[in-house]
Design an enzyme around this catalytic site. Structure first.
Site, PDB file in Angstrom:
ATOM      1  N   ASP A   1       0.864  -1.179   0.000  1.00 11.64           N
ATOM      2  CA  ASP A   1       0.000   0.000   0.000  1.00 11.64           C
ATOM      3  C   ASP A   1       0.902   1.231   0.000  1.00 11.64           C
ATOM      4  OD1 ASP A   1      -3.062   0.842   1.472  1.00 11.64           O
ATOM      5  OD2 ASP A   1      -1.400   2.290   1.357  1.00 11.64           O
ATOM      6  N   ILE A   2       0.628   2.152  -0.934  1.00 15.67           N
ATOM      7  CA  ILE A   2       1.467   3.352  -1.026  1.00 15.67           C
ATOM      8  C   ILE A   2       1.220   4.221   0.207  1.00 15.67           C
ATOM      9  CG2 ILE A   2       2.037   5.379  -2.417  1.00 15.67           C
ATOM     10  CD1 ILE A   2       1.010   3.824  -4.856  1.00 15.67           C
TER      11      ILE A   2
ATOM     12  N   ASN B   1      -2.173  12.973  -4.186  1.00 19.90           N
ATOM     13  CA  ASN B   1      -3.335  13.567  -4.869  1.00 19.90           C
ATOM     14  C   ASN B   1      -3.509  15.031  -4.473  1.00 19.90           C
ATOM     15  OD1 ASN B   1      -4.322  11.458  -6.442  1.00 19.90           O
ATOM     16  ND2 ASN B   1      -5.479  10.572  -4.751  1.00 19.90           N
TER      17      ASN B   1
ATOM     18  N   ASP C   1      -3.021   9.304 -10.511  1.00 17.06           N
ATOM     19  CA  ASP C   1      -3.276   8.176 -11.426  1.00 17.06           C
ATOM     20  C   ASP C   1      -1.979   7.734 -12.104  1.00 17.06           C
ATOM     21  OD1 ASP C   1      -5.918   8.187 -10.840  1.00 17.06           O
ATOM     22  OD2 ASP C   1      -6.622   8.884 -12.805  1.00 17.06           O
TER      23      ASP C   1
ATOM     24  N   GLU D   1      -4.924   2.245  -3.874  1.00 14.97           N
ATOM     25  CA  GLU D   1      -3.463   2.315  -3.983  1.00 14.97           C
ATOM     26  C   GLU D   1      -2.843   1.129  -3.264  1.00 14.97           C
ATOM     27  OE1 GLU D   1      -4.680   2.803  -0.900  1.00 14.97           O
ATOM     28  OE2 GLU D   1      -2.966   3.995  -0.201  1.00 14.97           O
TER      29      GLU D   1
END
Ligand code: GH3
Ligand code: MG
Ligand code: MG
Ligand code: MG
Length: 315
Positions: free
Chosen positions: A186-187, A194, A203, A230
């Site tokens: 998971d980022i 964002n 994206d 993500e």
């Protein structure tokens, strides 16, 4: 998109005719029209040729020694071929009953001898249209298949595919006594990406990450899925826990050290990793959700202990 007439190159043709002269005339004419032509003298030779190399159009004589045109039609129709074979039956028979027999044997069309070249060309245009239609339907089917299992943004497999395939991987590992490892990642603080650079850049980051993951795994053995927004999942068959930890750690280091290039921007990210393994010596299968849950708990641990980290917990 359905292809319109004339857009596709002429299809190859198999000519089946015992009369040497007629065979020669037909071949010349078809070749002049741009077809690749193979010619044989009877049904048995035709079937043998088709077995080795399927051909989309067959022009066959009716009366031939050995296997005749009717038997050839029936034999072709009884086979499971990967593509449709359009059959044009050449015949000297003109009675309605005979022609119906020919069509019922599996011919798509017939042509009464002596052959009129213009009529033959017109019939071949019909064949071309039908074969084009089959081709575009197959293409659409392939595209649909692709769309139904892939995530459109990252081109990785989607959850639907994961739900179908992961249990199969576990069953396989269980049956053959193999390891199977999962890496869930998971980022970190992706929301900030964002917020800082905009959703479009977000994206783009996801796409690049997916590309990095895809490159990092063994092609045709391992596979990657987009698990959530993500969050990604790597599925590593035949990989033990230590091996999976090495892969995860290598990826963690890569992300931490390499800013992702989006146009002029270099965006630095880190990711957290959770690893779980179905061990080769475990007796009996295991629900996919158990393995996923273990990876998820390990990932949660990595987040809780500071992010940019690889963690694993026992099953
Ligand atoms: P943490 O380190 O705890 O994982 O923090 P985070 O910000 O990464 O996690 P959080 O779950 O709070 O936020 C995930 C963000 O991912 C929020 C959501 O808008 C964003 N996201 C999910 N899917 C997409 C996507 O397809 N494109 C973009 N640009 N953003 C997405
Ligand atoms: Mg003949
Ligand atoms: Mg996150
Ligand atoms: Mg998340």
């Amino acid at each position: 998109m359905l292809q319109s007439l004339g857009e596709s190159p002429p299809y190859p043709i198999l000519v089946v005719e015992d009369n040497h002269f007629l065979r020669h005339v037909l071949c010349n004419m078809l070749q002049e029209d741009g077809h690749t032509v193979t010619a044989v003298a009877d049904g048995v030779a035709a079937l043998e040729h088709l077995r080795q190399q399927p051909c989309p159009i067959v022009i066959t004589d009716w009366v031939m020694p050995g296997m005749d045109g009717l038997e050839l039609c029936r034999a072709i129709r009884s086979q499971e071929l990967e593509c449709y074979t359009y059959i044009l039956l050449l015949t000297a028979q003109e009675s309605k009953a005979d022609l119906i027999t020919g069509l019922e044997a599996g011919a798509d069309e017939y042509l009464i001898k002596p052959i009129n070249e213009a009529e033959l060309r017109a019939r071949l245009k019909i064949a071309q249209r039908i074969l084009n239609l089959e081709r575009s339907l197959k293409q659409s089917l392939e595209e649909l298949k692709h769309l139904s299992v892939k995530d459109p943004l990252t081109e990785l497999y989607n959850r639907r595919y994961l739900a179908e395939r992961l249990p199969q991987e576990i069953k396989r590992a269980s049956r053959y006594g193999r390891n199977l490892s999962l890496i869930m990642l998971d980022i970190d603080h992706f929301k900030a990406v964002n917020d800082t650079y905009g959703h479009g850049a977000g994206d783009a980051v996801l796409k690049i990450c997916a590309g990095v993951l895809q490159e990092a795994i063994r092609q045709d053995v391992d596979w990657a899925a987009r698990y959530g927004g993500e969050e990604f999942l790597l599925i590593l068959p035949e990989t033990d826990h230590a091996g999976a930890l090495v892969v995860a750690e290598r990826l963690r280091e890569y992300f931490a050290a390499t800013p992702l290039q989006i146009g002029e921007l270099g965006i630095s990210i880190t990711a957290s990793f959770g690893v779980s393994t179905y061990p080769h010596d475990r007796r009996g299968p295991l629900g996919a959700e158990v393995l996923l849950e273990a990876a998820d708990r390990a990932l949660y641990q990595a987040k809780k202990t500071g992010r940019n980290m690889v963690c694993s917990l026992p099953l």
